[in-house]
Write a protein that holds these residues in place. Structure first.
Motif, PDB file in Angstrom:
ATOM      1  N   PRO A   4      -3.873 -17.962 -11.556  1.00 43.34           N
ATOM      2  CA  PRO A   4      -4.072 -19.549 -11.083  1.00 43.34           C
ATOM      3  C   PRO A   4      -5.597 -19.597 -10.415  1.00 43.34           C
ATOM      4  O   PRO A   4      -6.112 -18.632  -9.907  1.00 43.34           O
ATOM      5  N   ASP A   5      -6.125 -20.626 -10.900  1.00 43.27           N
ATOM      6  CA  ASP A   5      -7.266 -21.086 -10.331  1.00 43.27           C
ATOM      7  C   ASP A   5      -7.229 -21.170  -8.853  1.00 43.27           C
ATOM      8  O   ASP A   5      -6.241 -21.643  -8.038  1.00 43.27           O
ATOM      9  N   GLY A   6      -8.389 -20.468  -8.006  1.00 38.73           N
ATOM     10  CA  GLY A   6      -8.361 -20.357  -6.808  1.00 38.73           C
ATOM     11  C   GLY A   6      -7.787 -19.326  -6.263  1.00 38.73           C
ATOM     12  O   GLY A   6      -7.681 -19.053  -4.758  1.00 38.73           O
ATOM     13  N   PHE A   7      -7.165 -18.445  -7.064  1.00 37.66           N
ATOM     14  CA  PHE A   7      -6.699 -17.215  -6.327  1.00 37.66           C
ATOM     15  C   PHE A   7      -7.396 -15.713  -6.895  1.00 37.66           C
ATOM     16  O   PHE A   7      -8.019 -15.825  -7.887  1.00 37.66           O
ATOM     17  N   GLN A   8      -7.190 -14.883  -6.120  1.00 36.78           N
ATOM     18  CA  GLN A   8      -8.031 -13.483  -6.460  1.00 36.78           C
ATOM     19  C   GLN A   8      -7.164 -12.515  -6.218  1.00 36.78           C
ATOM     20  O   GLN A   8      -6.306 -12.509  -5.336  1.00 36.78           O
ATOM     21  N   VAL A   9      -6.845 -11.526  -7.029  1.00 33.17           N
ATOM     22  CA  VAL A   9      -6.267 -10.383  -7.043  1.00 33.17           C
ATOM     23  C   VAL A   9      -7.020  -9.155  -6.596  1.00 33.17           C
ATOM     24  O   VAL A   9      -8.112  -8.779  -7.351  1.00 33.17           O
ATOM     25  N   PHE A  10      -6.973  -8.286  -5.652  1.00 29.38           N
ATOM     26  CA  PHE A  10      -7.602  -7.127  -5.129  1.00 29.38           C
ATOM     27  C   PHE A  10      -6.395  -5.955  -5.066  1.00 29.38           C
ATOM     28  O   PHE A  10      -5.431  -6.172  -4.792  1.00 29.38           O
ATOM     29  N   ILE A  11      -6.963  -4.686  -5.326  1.00 28.04           N
ATOM     30  CA  ILE A  11      -6.356  -3.661  -5.421  1.00 28.04           C
ATOM     31  C   ILE A  11      -6.960  -2.582  -4.461  1.00 28.04           C
ATOM     32  O   ILE A  11      -8.013  -2.082  -4.526  1.00 28.04           O
ATOM     33  N   LYS A  12      -5.838  -1.940  -3.540  1.00 27.07           N
ATOM     34  CA  LYS A  12      -6.451  -0.814  -2.867  1.00 27.07           C
ATOM     35  C   LYS A  12      -6.285   0.550  -3.608  1.00 27.07           C
ATOM     36  O   LYS A  12      -5.251   0.890  -3.751  1.00 27.07           O
ATOM     37  N   ARG A  13      -7.620   1.038  -3.800  1.00 29.98           N
ATOM     38  CA  ARG A  13      -7.659   2.220  -4.779  1.00 29.98           C
ATOM     39  C   ARG A  13      -7.116   3.427  -4.052  1.00 29.98           C
ATOM     40  O   ARG A  13      -8.046   4.465  -3.915  1.00 29.98           O
ATOM     41  N   ASP A  14      -5.996   3.744  -3.844  1.00 31.15           N
ATOM     42  CA  ASP A  14      -5.385   5.007  -3.088  1.00 31.15           C
ATOM     43  C   ASP A  14      -5.175   5.913  -4.338  1.00 31.15           C
ATOM     44  O   ASP A  14      -4.739   7.206  -3.606  1.00 31.15           O
ATOM     45  N   ASP A  15      -5.573   5.666  -5.374  1.00 33.23           N
ATOM     46  CA  ASP A  15      -5.667   6.545  -6.377  1.00 33.23           C
ATOM     47  C   ASP A  15      -6.987   7.583  -6.250  1.00 33.23           C
ATOM     48  O   ASP A  15      -6.995   8.571  -6.819  1.00 33.23           O
ATOM     49  N   LEU A  16      -7.746   7.269  -5.133  1.00 40.52           N
ATOM     50  CA  LEU A  16      -9.080   7.766  -5.281  1.00 40.52           C
ATOM     51  C   LEU A  16      -9.235   8.599  -3.932  1.00 40.52           C
ATOM     52  O   LEU A  16     -10.512   8.624  -3.453  1.00 40.52           O
ATOM     53  N   THR A  17      -8.123   8.994  -3.379  1.00 38.85           N
ATOM     54  CA  THR A  17      -8.226   9.741  -2.174  1.00 38.85           C
ATOM     55  C   THR A  17      -8.624  11.220  -2.299  1.00 38.85           C
ATOM     56  O   THR A  17      -9.054  11.932  -1.249  1.00 38.85           O
ATOM     57  N   GLY A  18      -9.096  11.598  -3.436  1.00 37.06           N
ATOM     58  CA  GLY A  18      -9.582  12.805  -3.936  1.00 37.06           C
ATOM     59  C   GLY A  18      -8.859  14.183  -3.805  1.00 37.06           C
ATOM     60  O   GLY A  18      -9.153  15.004  -3.717  1.00 37.06           O
ATOM     61  N   ALA A  19      -7.345  13.820  -3.429  1.00 33.88           N
ATOM     62  CA  ALA A  19      -6.547  14.860  -3.506  1.00 33.88           C
ATOM     63  C   ALA A  19      -5.322  14.527  -4.449  1.00 33.88           C
ATOM     64  O   ALA A  19      -5.096  13.604  -5.189  1.00 33.88           O
ATOM     65  N   GLU A  20      -4.715  15.895  -4.665  1.00 36.04           N
ATOM     66  CA  GLU A  20      -3.413  15.508  -5.477  1.00 36.04           C
ATOM     67  C   GLU A  20      -2.032  15.093  -4.971  1.00 36.04           C
ATOM     68  O   GLU A  20      -1.363  15.159  -5.353  1.00 36.04           O
ATOM     69  N   LEU A  21      -2.374  14.716  -3.612  1.00 34.14           N
ATOM     70  CA  LEU A  21      -0.989  14.212  -2.939  1.00 34.14           C
ATOM     71  C   LEU A  21      -0.700  12.550  -3.068  1.00 34.14           C
ATOM     72  O   LEU A  21      -0.434  12.103  -2.069  1.00 34.14           O
ATOM     73  N   SER A  22      -0.706  12.284  -4.425  1.00 34.27           N
ATOM     74  CA  SER A  22      -0.164  11.109  -4.735  1.00 34.27           C
ATOM     75  C   SER A  22      -0.316   9.901  -3.668  1.00 34.27           C
ATOM     76  O   SER A  22       0.500   9.130  -3.512  1.00 34.27           O
ATOM     77  N   GLY A  23      -1.478   9.680  -3.916  1.00 32.09           N
ATOM     78  CA  GLY A  23      -2.213   8.479  -3.452  1.00 32.09           C
ATOM     79  C   GLY A  23      -1.632   7.902  -2.064  1.00 32.09           C
ATOM     80  O   GLY A  23      -1.715   8.540  -0.995  1.00 32.09           O
ATOM     81  N   SER A  24      -1.135   6.713  -1.915  1.00 33.42           N
ATOM     82  CA  SER A  24      -0.700   6.013  -0.703  1.00 33.42           C
ATOM     83  C   SER A  24       0.402   6.937   0.043  1.00 33.42           C
ATOM     84  O   SER A  24       0.638   7.040   1.302  1.00 33.42           O
ATOM     85  N   LYS A  25       1.001   7.895  -0.541  1.00 34.14           N
ATOM     86  CA  LYS A  25       1.904   8.622   0.169  1.00 34.14           C
ATOM     87  C   LYS A  25       1.740   9.472   1.371  1.00 34.14           C
ATOM     88  O   LYS A  25       2.382   9.673   2.308  1.00 34.14           O
ATOM     89  N   VAL A  26       0.392   9.804   1.292  1.00 37.72           N
ATOM     90  CA  VAL A  26      -0.097  10.585   2.270  1.00 37.72           C
ATOM     91  C   VAL A  26      -0.370   9.845   3.392  1.00 37.72           C
ATOM     92  O   VAL A  26      -0.457  10.536   4.636  1.00 37.72           O
ATOM     93  N   ARG A  27      -0.414   8.574   3.568  1.00 42.23           N
ATOM     94  CA  ARG A  27      -0.794   7.728   4.752  1.00 42.23           C
ATOM     95  C   ARG A  27       0.487   7.958   5.693  1.00 42.23           C
ATOM     96  O   ARG A  27       0.287   7.912   6.959  1.00 42.23           O
ATOM     97  N   ILE A  28       1.778   7.875   5.273  1.00 40.53           N
ATOM     98  CA  ILE A  28       2.734   8.121   6.233  1.00 40.53           C
ATOM     99  C   ILE A  28       3.030   9.614   6.586  1.00 40.53           C
ATOM    100  O   ILE A  28       3.643  10.131   7.428  1.00 40.53           O
TER     101      ILE A  28
END
Length: 226
Positions: free
Chosen positions: A151-175
């Motif tokens: 919709p107008d007035g909205f923007q969508v952003f994505i956190k690129r945790d596929d770019l951690t540089g490791a094989e450890l499955s993106g955001s899962k390494v945070r926890i």
């Protein structure tokens, strides 16, 4: 195979565009060699590469003699170097200093315990972890995502945790970096977790356990024995 016509679904196959699918892949010596050297069969091939006494698991690499493995070994320790223009001249940062490309140091504190300092916005929280195990680089970028129908007035952003540089499955390494720090501080020797047959979480836990000298135990749903 039939595709949609425009934006609406069609009920008559004659109104669709027919796409010829590729022929099924056939086995060859290179394919079979990749299966033999693969460390973890699943959605992506993974091979183990030993460098300077450390073992790295490279995802998406079919064999040990692949160009990805050769490149990894060559760039394992890359020194800092200046940024150059198309003519090969160094570029100034505007303050009389050369712009530099950071070097690569793959064993810069990875898989080691570090004291954890919570960010300012989290200082008021209870039970802040005291330590963290560095598993990868988590300063990943946030990109604007251009999606149809926003919709107008909205923007969508994505956190690129596929770019951690490791094989450890993106955001899962945070926890996992906090959970494994707690396990090590409590002198744990075994880690038990569970998931489905192709769980990225289970894969990340198993890889991290092996790097830290722990024994992983994976409970796979609807599988009696692996």
């Amino acid at each position: 195979m039939y595709l949609r016509s425009g934006a609406s679904l069609v009920s008559n196959p004659t109104d669709c565009t027919t796409v010829q699918l590729a022929e099924p892949a056939t086995s060859n010596a290179y394919f079979e060699k990749g299966l033999e050297e693969c460390e973890w069969l699943g959605r992506t091939p993974i091979v183990a590469v030993a460098v300077d006494g450390l073992t790295f698991y490279l995802a998406g690499v079919p064999t040990h003699d692949s160009i990805q493995v050769r490149s990894f070994r060559q760039n394992y320790h890359t020194p800092e170097r200046p940024v150059r223009d198309k003519n090969g001249e160094t570029i100034d940062d505007g303050e009389g200093k050369k712009k530099m490309i950071p070097g690569i140091n793959m064993d810069n504190g990875y898989y080691q315990m570090h004291e954890y300092q919570a960010p300012a916005w989290a200082q008021h929280l209870n039970h802040i972890p005291s330590h963290i195990v560095k598993l990868t680089s988590l300063n990943t970028p946030i990109h604007r995502w251009s999606l149809p129908g926003v919709p107008d007035g909205f923007q969508v952003f994505i956190k690129r945790d596929d770019l951690t540089g490791a094989e450890l499955s993106g955001s899962k390494v945070r926890i996992l970096q906090f959970l494994f720090a707690e396990a090590l501080r409590n002198n744990a020797r075994h880690v038990v977790t569970g998931g489905c047959l192709q769980s990225n979480h289970c894969r990340a836990v198993a890889l991290t356990c092996r790097q830290l000298g722990l024994t992983p135990h994976i409970v796979v749903a609807r599988v009696s024995k692996v």
